[in-house]
Design an enzyme around this catalytic site. Sequence first.
Site, short mmCIF file in Angstrom:
data_model
loop_
_atom_site.label_atom_id
_atom_site.label_comp_id
_atom_site.label_asym_id
_atom_site.label_seq_id
_atom_site.Cartn_x
_atom_site.Cartn_y
_atom_site.Cartn_z
N GLY A 12 -41.70 19.64 8.93
CA GLY A 12 -43.05 19.32 9.38
C GLY A 12 -43.41 19.85 10.75
O GLY A 12 -44.25 19.28 11.44
N ASN A 14 -45.09 22.57 11.27
CA ASN A 14 -46.49 23.00 11.17
C ASN A 14 -47.42 21.79 11.20
O ASN A 14 -48.49 21.83 11.81
CB ASN A 14 -46.72 23.83 9.91
CG ASN A 14 -46.25 25.26 10.09
OD1 ASN A 14 -46.92 26.05 10.75
ND2 ASN A 14 -45.08 25.58 9.56
N MET A 90 -42.91 22.01 -1.12
CA MET A 90 -42.02 22.79 -1.97
C MET A 90 -42.30 22.66 -3.48
O MET A 90 -41.42 22.94 -4.29
CB MET A 90 -40.55 22.44 -1.68
CG MET A 90 -40.13 22.78 -0.25
SD MET A 90 -40.63 24.43 0.29
CE MET A 90 -39.40 25.39 -0.57
N ARG A 91 -43.50 22.23 -3.83
CA ARG A 91 -43.84 22.14 -5.25
C ARG A 91 -44.98 23.12 -5.56
O ARG A 91 -45.88 23.29 -4.74
CB ARG A 91 -44.32 20.74 -5.60
CG ARG A 91 -43.25 19.69 -5.56
CD ARG A 91 -43.85 18.35 -5.83
NE ARG A 91 -44.41 18.25 -7.17
CZ ARG A 91 -43.69 18.05 -8.27
NH1 ARG A 91 -42.39 17.90 -8.20
NH2 ARG A 91 -44.27 17.99 -9.46
N ASN A 107 -52.49 27.61 2.41
CA ASN A 107 -51.03 27.64 2.53
C ASN A 107 -50.65 28.61 3.64
O ASN A 107 -51.39 29.54 3.95
CB ASN A 107 -50.40 28.10 1.20
CG ASN A 107 -48.89 28.04 1.24
OD1 ASN A 107 -48.30 27.10 1.77
ND2 ASN A 107 -48.23 29.06 0.71
N HIS A 109 -47.43 31.16 4.75
CA HIS A 109 -46.22 31.77 4.22
C HIS A 109 -45.59 32.64 5.33
O HIS A 109 -46.30 33.39 6.00
CB HIS A 109 -46.56 32.62 3.00
CG HIS A 109 -45.36 33.24 2.36
ND1 HIS A 109 -44.50 32.52 1.58
CD2 HIS A 109 -44.85 34.49 2.44
CE1 HIS A 109 -43.50 33.30 1.20
NE2 HIS A 109 -43.71 34.51 1.70
#
Length: 200
Positions: A12, A14, A90-91, A107, A109
């Site tokens: 966490g 971010n 992670m889903r 999101n 990445h």
Amino acid sequence: MKNIAVFASGKGTNLQAIIDNIAKGTLKVNLALVISDKQNAFALKRAKRAGIKALYLDPGKFSSRQAYERQICGYLKKDKVDLIVLAGFMRILSPFFVRRYKNRILNIHPSLLPAFKGGQAIKDAYSYGVKVTGVTVHLVDEKVDHGPIIEQRVVAVSGLESVGELEAKIHKAEHEVYPEAIARIASRRFILKGRRVVIR
Ligand code: GRF
């Protein structure tokens, strides 16, 4: 002010950057809730520490992916969430969920997409020997690490650093870029021209 939810499965950091920017006033959104699929996610502790509603939802307790996501949708509706921010969640979200929140899920990445998709992006880029890598903030669509790009930041790879040092540089970039990108999407209108996100 827009209500946002952060979904996180891990450390966490971010999420912390988002919390800190809200506290500083550089990100003007209301962080309504944090959702995690992992009971021990440190992200949940960070949220609680900041006085933010934090929910652990165990996917194992639901009969299907959609049943799990329907439950999440219930919480999002209750808190009038307009924007969903994935931060190390992670889903993979199903098309049902992605369509429901079309162009309202972000999101981050840790690579310059479309290079190095997947869960090992930093290591993969490092092993490949790239001279530059970086971070990408994008809208989430039905494919993994694929949606329209909102923001990218380049991180140079000197070749002398360890993979751990590269990781640290990338995370530092993430913590700067993500709150900025969220602020931009939350406060300004943007238009999508095909895959191109144009901020107005
Ligand atoms: C980040 O590197 C992000 O790019 C990726 O997952 C990681 C999450 O880290 N999607 P943290 O939990 O925010 O520290």
